[in-house]
Design a protein around this motif. Sequence first.
Motif, PDB file in Angstrom:
ATOM      1  N   SER A  41       0.864  -1.178   0.000  1.00  0.00           N
ATOM      2  CA  SER A  41       0.000   0.000   0.000  1.00  0.00           C
ATOM      3  C   SER A  41       0.894   1.219   0.000  1.00  0.00           C
ATOM      4  N   SER A  42       0.345   2.357  -0.357  1.00  0.00           N
ATOM      5  CA  SER A  42       1.104   3.606  -0.394  1.00  0.00           C
ATOM      6  C   SER A  42       0.302   4.697   0.296  1.00  0.00           C
ATOM      7  N   ILE A  43       1.011   5.552   1.032  1.00  0.00           N
ATOM      8  CA  ILE A  43       0.380   6.689   1.693  1.00  0.00           C
ATOM      9  C   ILE A  43       1.189   7.940   1.381  1.00  0.00           C
ATOM     10  N   ALA A  44       0.534   9.064   1.376  1.00  0.00           N
ATOM     11  CA  ALA A  44       1.178  10.358   1.186  1.00  0.00           C
ATOM     12  C   ALA A  44       0.931  11.211   2.414  1.00  0.00           C
ATOM     13  N   LEU A  45       1.880  12.100   2.705  1.00  0.00           N
ATOM     14  CA  LEU A  45       1.752  13.008   3.831  1.00  0.00           C
ATOM     15  C   LEU A  45       1.239  14.356   3.325  1.00  0.00           C
ATOM     16  N   LEU A  46       0.224  14.881   3.987  1.00  0.00           N
ATOM     17  CA  LEU A  46      -0.391  16.145   3.612  1.00  0.00           C
ATOM     18  C   LEU A  46      -0.255  17.122   4.759  1.00  0.00           C
ATOM     19  N   ASP A  47       0.260  18.316   4.461  1.00  0.00           N
ATOM     20  CA  ASP A  47       0.432  19.329   5.501  1.00  0.00           C
ATOM     21  C   ASP A  47      -0.916  19.954   5.863  1.00  0.00           C
ATOM     22  N   SER A  48      -0.978  20.509   7.063  1.00  0.00           N
ATOM     23  CA  SER A  48      -2.217  21.130   7.530  1.00  0.00           C
ATOM     24  C   SER A  48      -2.438  22.470   6.827  1.00  0.00           C
ATOM     25  N   THR A  49      -3.680  22.781   6.548  1.00  0.00           N
ATOM     26  CA  THR A  49      -4.008  24.075   5.947  1.00  0.00           C
ATOM     27  C   THR A  49      -3.892  25.203   6.949  1.00  0.00           C
ATOM     28  N   ALA A  50      -3.757  24.882   8.239  1.00  0.00           N
ATOM     29  CA  ALA A  50      -3.640  25.911   9.270  1.00  0.00           C
ATOM     30  C   ALA A  50      -2.230  26.473   9.375  1.00  0.00           C
ATOM     31  N   VAL A  51      -1.275  25.858   8.678  1.00  0.00           N
ATOM     32  CA  VAL A  51       0.109  26.325   8.759  1.00  0.00           C
ATOM     33  C   VAL A  51       0.218  27.647   8.014  1.00  0.00           C
ATOM     34  N   ALA A  52       0.462  28.724   8.747  1.00  0.00           N
ATOM     35  CA  ALA A  52       0.589  30.038   8.118  1.00  0.00           C
ATOM     36  C   ALA A  52       1.992  30.595   8.276  1.00  0.00           C
ATOM     37  N   GLN A  53       2.678  30.251   9.386  1.00  0.00           N
ATOM     38  CA  GLN A  53       4.023  30.750   9.610  1.00  0.00           C
ATOM     39  C   GLN A  53       4.921  29.586  10.003  1.00  0.00           C
ATOM     40  N   LEU A  54       6.201  29.809   9.868  1.00  0.00           N
ATOM     41  CA  LEU A  54       7.162  28.761  10.174  1.00  0.00           C
ATOM     42  C   LEU A  54       7.262  28.548  11.678  1.00  0.00           C
ATOM     43  N   ALA A  55       7.588  27.320  12.068  1.00  0.00           N
ATOM     44  CA  ALA A  55       7.850  27.008  13.465  1.00  0.00           C
ATOM     45  C   ALA A  55       9.129  27.741  13.885  1.00  0.00           C
ATOM     46  N   PRO A  56       9.293  28.070  15.166  1.00  0.00           N
ATOM     47  CA  PRO A  56       8.432  27.613  16.272  1.00  0.00           C
ATOM     48  C   PRO A  56       7.310  28.582  16.641  1.00  0.00           C
ATOM     49  N   THR A  57       7.193  29.729  15.906  1.00  0.00           N
ATOM     50  CA  THR A  57       6.133  30.670  16.270  1.00  0.00           C
ATOM     51  C   THR A  57       4.768  30.029  16.107  1.00  0.00           C
ATOM     52  N   PHE A  58       4.521  29.473  14.924  1.00  0.00           N
ATOM     53  CA  PHE A  58       3.289  28.745  14.655  1.00  0.00           C
ATOM     54  C   PHE A  58       3.658  27.505  13.852  1.00  0.00           C
ATOM     55  N   LEU A  62       7.702  19.387  13.143  1.00  0.00           N
ATOM     56  CA  LEU A  62       8.059  18.200  12.371  1.00  0.00           C
ATOM     57  C   LEU A  62       7.939  18.465  10.876  1.00  0.00           C
ATOM     58  N   SER A  63       6.937  19.190  10.470  1.00  0.00           N
ATOM     59  CA  SER A  63       6.752  19.429   9.043  1.00  0.00           C
ATOM     60  C   SER A  63       7.713  20.471   8.513  1.00  0.00           C
ATOM     61  N   ASN A  64       8.294  21.290   9.385  1.00  0.00           N
ATOM     62  CA  ASN A  64       9.198  22.335   8.942  1.00  0.00           C
ATOM     63  C   ASN A  64      10.653  22.042   9.307  1.00  0.00           C
ATOM     64  N   ALA A  65      10.950  20.829   9.763  1.00  0.00           N
ATOM     65  CA  ALA A  65      12.305  20.521  10.212  1.00  0.00           C
ATOM     66  C   ALA A  65      13.323  20.672   9.096  1.00  0.00           C
ATOM     67  N   GLY A  66      12.930  20.352   7.899  1.00  0.00           N
ATOM     68  CA  GLY A  66      13.863  20.477   6.796  1.00  0.00           C
ATOM     69  C   GLY A  66      13.295  21.268   5.651  1.00  0.00           C
ATOM     70  N   GLY A  67      12.224  21.993   5.891  1.00  0.00           N
ATOM     71  CA  GLY A  67      11.625  22.773   4.833  1.00  0.00           C
ATOM     72  C   GLY A  67      10.797  21.940   3.886  1.00  0.00           C
ATOM     73  N   LEU A 141       3.500  10.945  17.237  1.00  0.00           N
ATOM     74  CA  LEU A 141       4.744  11.709  17.207  1.00  0.00           C
ATOM     75  C   LEU A 141       4.467  13.205  17.353  1.00  0.00           C
ATOM     76  N   GLN A 142       3.462  13.691  16.645  1.00  0.00           N
ATOM     77  CA  GLN A 142       3.155  15.115  16.693  1.00  0.00           C
ATOM     78  C   GLN A 142       2.562  15.504  18.047  1.00  0.00           C
ATOM     79  N   ALA A 143       1.755  14.626  18.612  1.00  0.00           N
ATOM     80  CA  ALA A 143       1.196  14.913  19.934  1.00  0.00           C
ATOM     81  C   ALA A 143       2.298  14.972  20.982  1.00  0.00           C
ATOM     82  N   ALA A 144       3.275  14.059  20.867  1.00  0.00           N
ATOM     83  CA  ALA A 144       4.387  14.061  21.819  1.00  0.00           C
ATOM     84  C   ALA A 144       5.240  15.313  21.676  1.00  0.00           C
ATOM     85  N   ALA A 145       5.256  15.903  20.476  1.00  0.00           N
ATOM     86  CA  ALA A 145       6.030  17.121  20.248  1.00  0.00           C
ATOM     87  C   ALA A 145       5.261  18.372  20.648  1.00  0.00           C
ATOM     88  N   GLY A 146       4.033  18.228  21.141  1.00  0.00           N
ATOM     89  CA  GLY A 146       3.251  19.374  21.578  1.00  0.00           C
ATOM     90  C   GLY A 146       2.636  20.170  20.454  1.00  0.00           C
TER      91      GLY A 146
END
Length: 696
Positions: A41-58, A62-67, A141-146
């Motif tokens: 099977s294959s899965i793709a990762l989709l970023d949240s539409t709520a992402v407006a600014q780069l971490a760590p402000t918002f 995990l999704s912005n660790a390497g751009g 993983l994301q929940a553990a990262a807060g």
Amino acid sequence: MRDMGGVLRRRWYVMASLTLLGLLAGLHLHRSVPVEYESQSSIALLDSTAVAQLAPTFGNPLSNAGGSLVVTADVLIRTLSGADAARALRGLGVSDPYAVGFAAKASGPMLTLSVTGTDRAKVLEETNTLTVFAGEQLTALQAAAGVQPGYFVQTAPVVMPQTPVPLRKSRHQQVLAVVIAGTAAGFTLSFAAESVLTARRRRRAAAEPADGAPAAPGPAARAGGTAAHTGRDRRPRRHRGSRLDATALLSGYLALAFFIPSNLTLPGLGGVGTPANAYALLCLFWYLAGWLTGRIRPPAATRLPRTAMLLLALAVLGSYLANATRGSSQKEVLGADRGLIGLLVWVSLVVLATAGIHDRSRLDVLMRRMVVMGAAVAAIGFHDFFTATNIADGITLPGLQSSVPQIATLDRGSFTRPRSTTAQPLEFGGMLALLLPFAVQQALDPARRGLARWRRWTPVALMGGALPLTVSRTSIIGVLLVVLVMVPRWKPERRWAAIGLLCGAVAVFKVVIPGLIGTITALFASFLSNGDSSTQARTVKYGAIVPYLQERPLFGRGFGTFTPDLYFFTDNQYMLTLAETGLVGLAALLLLFLTGIHQGGAIRRLARTENDRELGQAFFASAVVALVISATFDSLSFPMFAGMFFLTLAAGGSHLGFLRRAAPQHPTVESPCPHTGPCPSTAPCPHGAPVRVPVP
């Protein structure tokens, strides 16, 4: 081939019985081993539409660790491949082997999940479970990262779990492997039986005259009768018109190694599967067949390189067993298998050159061919440098594939670093530095002064001129070592001429290629001031080796298992050896380098002519180069450099054997005459030794 056919005809019962046993075992395996099925099977990762600014402000760290979400996908892959995830999946009923990785030929964050097992329905169910579990792990993983739920990266199925398909290919490969093993065992034991029986006949024939009975001449005695009557040593016969000897075979290896790009390999074998390496394995088989039939016998005084190789082989085998006992991954197991193949290639080169060459002139021919072909590779490097391309990139051969994907030309400063037919500019420079001493020695050889000067000095100019073009500290260090080892041993007039020529060469490079000398000087200046990022990156990795060494200090993690895709680049052969084969492997490697240095010094001490003394110094310089520059890159990981190193090591042992066999023997009580040849038993000794009276 005719002798081999004769052996198989005489020992047909050994060959037939083991081949039949292999066929029966393969048939039993085909019937008893169940068919395996695989579902994907294959899965793709989709970023949240709520992402407006780069971490760590918002947003999501995990999704912005390497751009890119590719980094997130890599984190998820490593999590699912870990031991904790495996235990959790076993609790969910996934007991069959599973694999998680990036989807093939996918540029985005897309993963492929697969499960393999013998129960078709269970495999499909486990694939569904694994697909759901992957999404749950990413959420955990994301929940553990807060991360706030609105910023979670989600998994979206792209390919639903597929109906399991049978993997008949692997099953057929297992059956074929058993049949081939039986046939190979029959072939090998046929020659072993022939060798044992031949040795028994020889002992029986030698014992018969002692009992007073005349010995009947056997086949070996009839073949060597003429030599026995003339008092000469019987040598293996060679068919009329045949020139197939170890020199001819090694020349074929040189042609394949130099002129087929190192990155082109046989599918599934990685960097070790070059055509030259495959050919070397066939040459090893040729030698074993000749040795078992008695046609090839290692000459005296050539054991040292083979002994050093034996110690290295024992260290590698110890690391292979260490890898098998630590629960390594499938990639590490395959890497260890490839390491054994590479070891056999090195053993083949050392054995062929030390035990297969019985004529000094043929060894000289091999060394000249090595230098000429190396000069041709250097000439290709000039083309690459001045055209800012790589000629090897346009070479494709049917049945071969590139083991290093997306090879591109490397730049340093404003210069393109050539690699010619090698895999990397470092390998190109290191290989030329190994061969440069022999090019200089052959240019100065008095026996070749009848040739035109341009023919003698062109290889020196091409190799020496190509080394600075790599814009590499490794190449410059190699040139300096050659100069420091060889030039001080020359006579003053030649020494000053060489120093003047070197100064003139530097001036020519400064005029013809503006900026090259300055770039090289800046490399060493940044190295000495500890301001070079490349050097800092390497030294930082040295400390990262310590935990792996502390975990397995003696035999390491397994030869060939410390690959960059699993761990990191070491850029240091000694550090890599510590990680893969431990302290035992490092000691064996150092012994190998010191063996080459010792052989060069011994050749110089035993030499009776100036040419042999310079040849010994060339072997000494080449071994010193290999010893030092192996600290600047993982030298033995590159097939062309490794092949040239082991071939020059073996050639040094062969040359030393020729000199030792020709050296005068020291007088003893049993042999008081110090000269090389035997004195007649009845005539006075011409060397002043007591007359040897024949024993009744």
